[in-house]
Design a protein around this motif. Sequence first.
Motif, PDB file in Angstrom:
ATOM      1  N   LEU A 166       0.846  -1.192   0.000  1.00  0.00           N
ATOM      2  CA  LEU A 166       0.000   0.000   0.000  1.00  0.00           C
ATOM      3  C   LEU A 166       0.879   1.238   0.000  1.00  0.00           C
ATOM      4  CD1 LEU A 166      -2.562  -1.025   2.774  1.00  0.00           C
ATOM      5  CD2 LEU A 166      -2.451  -1.769   0.404  1.00  0.00           C
ATOM      6  N   GLY A 167       0.332   2.351  -0.465  1.00  0.00           N
ATOM      7  CA  GLY A 167       1.122   3.572  -0.434  1.00  0.00           C
ATOM      8  C   GLY A 167       0.327   4.795  -0.804  1.00  0.00           C
ATOM      9  N   SER A 168       0.915   5.948  -0.490  1.00  0.00           N
ATOM     10  CA  SER A 168       0.344   7.238  -0.887  1.00  0.00           C
ATOM     11  C   SER A 168       1.426   8.117  -1.519  1.00  0.00           C
ATOM     12  CB  SER A 168      -0.274   7.942   0.323  1.00  0.00           C
ATOM     13  OG  SER A 168       0.683   8.114   1.356  1.00  0.00           O
ATOM     14  N   SER A 169       2.528   7.478  -1.920  1.00  0.00           N
ATOM     15  CA  SER A 169       3.627   8.176  -2.588  1.00  0.00           C
ATOM     16  C   SER A 169       4.287   7.191  -3.546  1.00  0.00           C
ATOM     17  CB  SER A 169       4.648   8.683  -1.564  1.00  0.00           C
ATOM     18  OG  SER A 169       5.352   7.592  -0.989  1.00  0.00           O
ATOM     19  N   PHE A 185      -3.039   2.155  -4.089  1.00  0.00           N
ATOM     20  CA  PHE A 185      -2.695   3.549  -3.795  1.00  0.00           C
ATOM     21  C   PHE A 185      -3.860   4.242  -3.090  1.00  0.00           C
ATOM     22  CE2 PHE A 185      -2.155   8.065  -4.618  1.00  0.00           C
ATOM     23  CZ  PHE A 185      -0.802   8.233  -4.352  1.00  0.00           C
ATOM     24  N   ALA A 186      -3.525   5.011  -2.049  1.00  0.00           N
ATOM     25  CA  ALA A 186      -4.535   5.655  -1.203  1.00  0.00           C
ATOM     26  C   ALA A 186      -5.012   6.980  -1.782  1.00  0.00           C
ATOM     27  CB  ALA A 186      -3.965   5.860   0.199  1.00  0.00           C
ATOM     28  N   SER A 187      -5.482   6.947  -3.008  1.00  0.00           N
ATOM     29  CA  SER A 187      -5.939   8.178  -3.661  1.00  0.00           C
ATOM     30  C   SER A 187      -7.223   8.724  -3.055  1.00  0.00           C
ATOM     31  CB  SER A 187      -6.129   7.936  -5.164  1.00  0.00           C
ATOM     32  OG  SER A 187      -6.606   6.642  -5.428  1.00  0.00           O
ATOM     33  N   PRO A 191      -4.376  12.107  -2.980  1.00  0.00           N
ATOM     34  CA  PRO A 191      -4.324  11.884  -4.427  1.00  0.00           C
ATOM     35  C   PRO A 191      -3.143  12.522  -5.151  1.00  0.00           C
ATOM     36  CG  PRO A 191      -5.859  13.647  -3.939  1.00  0.00           C
ATOM     37  CD  PRO A 191      -5.383  13.129  -2.611  1.00  0.00           C
ATOM     38  N   THR A 192      -2.329  13.308  -4.455  1.00  0.00           N
ATOM     39  CA  THR A 192      -1.338  14.151  -5.129  1.00  0.00           C
ATOM     40  C   THR A 192      -0.437  13.374  -6.082  1.00  0.00           C
ATOM     41  OG1 THR A 192      -1.338  15.653  -3.239  1.00  0.00           O
ATOM     42  CG2 THR A 192       0.497  15.827  -4.781  1.00  0.00           C
ATOM     43  N   SER A 275      -7.641  17.078  -0.810  1.00  0.00           N
ATOM     44  CA  SER A 275      -7.462  15.737  -0.269  1.00  0.00           C
ATOM     45  C   SER A 275      -8.553  14.763  -0.696  1.00  0.00           C
ATOM     46  CB  SER A 275      -7.395  15.802   1.261  1.00  0.00           C
ATOM     47  OG  SER A 275      -6.273  16.554   1.682  1.00  0.00           O
ATOM     48  N   LEU A 276      -9.754  15.259  -0.920  1.00  0.00           N
ATOM     49  CA  LEU A 276     -10.864  14.393  -1.318  1.00  0.00           C
ATOM     50  C   LEU A 276     -11.204  14.570  -2.794  1.00  0.00           C
ATOM     51  CD1 LEU A 276     -13.231  14.708   1.789  1.00  0.00           C
ATOM     52  CD2 LEU A 276     -11.300  13.167   1.419  1.00  0.00           C
TER      53      LEU A 276
END
Length: 333
Positions: A166-169, A185-187, A191-192, A275-276
Amino acid sequence: MIPLSILDLSPIPEGADAGQALRNSADLARHAEALGYRRYWMAEHHNMPGIASAATAVALAHVAAGTSTIRIGAGGIMLPNHAPLMVAEQFGTLAALHPGRVDLGLGRAPGSDQVAARAMRRNLGGDVDDFPRDVMELMRYFEPAQPGQQLQAVPGAGLDVPVWILGSSTYGAQLAAALGLPYAFASHFAPTQMMEAMETYRAGFRPSARLAAPHAMLGVNVIAADTDAEARRLFTSHQQSFLNLRRGRPGKLPRPVDDMEARMDPHGRAMLEHSLACSIVGGPETVRRGLADFVKATGADELMVTGQIHDHAARKRSYEILAGLHAEMALAA
């Protein structure tokens, strides 16, 4: 159409308690199974008054016992909080009880604040290599035990437990690609770097014994209702909860409100819009268009849908509407 799965944080609504939240999760999982969703994942969070899934493996056992076919899993287990052997034993136990149905998503964030992280780990020491090393150690525990092997996971050794990163980067994307693992991915809240992470993962993917080709799943918030206006109202619970968390006031999932715009200052509005951004909110036609546009724009192989809705019946209805739209789009494809 690509598969749909569900991420459940087991939200504790205002006016309810953790027991009710977990019973709601079991009921929603049965509903999701009947509707044809592929996976039902729960997430590890700590020191959060509005989230009941801190003991994720225990919560998943509760959900799995009430279902029979849907895949259940962690989205995810925050590996720095745990010894790899204990995670292998917990998910090996789930896999022994529910063969062929268990996924294990791994993240490197604490899933908590620093106070809770210190309480769990006793110290915050470590280096950048700890997470990849721990992932590889954990995966070894699922391999068949060898003669004379001194340490093994029981249950766990030799069981089929797919591991996801899992990741957000782009960090998680690079690791998943290097190890030949599926990637989520934790979009839905960060979401960046979504598109950059997708490109990094696909470009660097190395086929492995676990996965022959890259498989990327993206998180997306979906709130569906019979009308756009009702969906937007339901979404205000999520918006309030998110702002409360970012302002250091986490709590139970608030009831929806009719005056959300009036409650937001420019900073809060900008925070939500950023963020959303990966949110699809509306009636059936709005959700249909949003879903098609998101899949086309991202090239995702699977979607992990989450919906923080205060009323349990409305939450079930949201997933029901989405499943119906997904089935229609699949037939038309």
